[in-house]
Write an enzyme that holds these catalytic residues in place. Sequence first.
Site, PDB file in Angstrom:
ATOM      1  N   HIS A  91       0.812  -1.216   0.000  1.00 64.56           N
ATOM      2  CA  HIS A  91       0.000   0.000   0.000  1.00 64.56           C
ATOM      3  C   HIS A  91       0.859   1.285   0.000  1.00 64.56           C
ATOM      4  CE1 HIS A  91      -3.432  -2.535   1.299  1.00 64.56           C
ATOM      5  NE2 HIS A  91      -2.658  -3.004   2.244  1.00 64.56           N
ATOM      6  N   ASP A  92       1.611   1.479   1.069  1.00 66.15           N
ATOM      7  CA  ASP A  92       2.199   2.799   1.341  1.00 66.15           C
ATOM      8  C   ASP A  92       3.231   3.279   0.323  1.00 66.15           C
ATOM      9  OD1 ASP A  92       2.039   2.232   4.940  1.00 66.15           O
ATOM     10  OD2 ASP A  92       0.551   2.982   3.518  1.00 66.15           O
TER      11      ASP A  92
END
Length: 313
Positions: free
Chosen positions: A243-244
């Site tokens: 995700h990040d």
Amino acid sequence: MAPRKIIIDTDPGQDDAVAILLALASPEDVDLLGITAVAGNVPLPLTQKNARIVCELAGYTDTKVFAGCDAPLARKLVTAEHVHGKTGLDGPQMDDPTMPLQDEHGVDFIIETLRREPAGTVTICPIGPLTNIATAFQRAPDIIARVQEIVLMGGAYFEVGNITPSAEFNIYVDPEAAKLVFGAGVPLTMMPLDVTHKALTTRPRIDAFRSMGTKVGDMVAAWTDFFERFDMEKYGSEGAPLHDPCTIAYLINPDLFQGRHINVEVETGSDLTLGMTVADWWRVTDRPANAVFMKDINAEGFYALLAERLARL
Ligand code: RIB
Ligand code: CA
């Protein structure tokens, strides 16, 4: 072009760790002014420690790491040890950091940095709950107009939630903070689950990290090996979404992503849909557009960028 001046606001988290490493490995694109830790995946004492572990792993022990808020604006902290493990960086054995934590509170660092740097030149990259950002905006409303852009990981719409049926974790942990940030009027680019779930780890992608033959490559492979078990079990997918790092990859090469400038509102009133990001993708309301909602990614290009940059460390 000069590198983008950024603050990463984070709750490491294995995927946060990869995002921080990508930023540190890309000085020609990113000038990392500081890292502010927030309570999220694990409590603040661990997120601030983990942020320093990651900086030391990359050999960037002069990176300024600050501890921010240890609880959401108005709710009890919800954590995600079931995904990230007890330490937040489960997978490989990690030594405690020796580099110092800055004395200044993370929120004060955000405020003084935005006031010091020329207006419109600092981008904030929140990759955890938005408590620090919202608190800074509440304490110092004058800095809101000075933010160049917020590029955050959070939210979901077509992909629905990952911590409840309707909410993504970062927004769900502090929905009041998210509502304030999405309503602040700052140019905002969001990486929701709709795009991050298309950036899945696969065996060859993880092997590419491991075959670097570096400590960073080994750590990232071990973290992703640990991190992916939860999503693979839950979604039956081939791997887990990183995700990040999508936020940092966007700063380096925005062409990797496609999305729409639309209205996105945060639910804070209903227990059933608390923290849901209601994205007007089809523009059926007259609510003003306030976020670029990213929905597609060139996953091959994303992982090629990760492998190329992380091999530098
Ligand atoms: O929902 C995914 C987000 O929650 C990521 O930022 C992950 O690190 C966790 O914080
Ligand atoms: Ca995170």
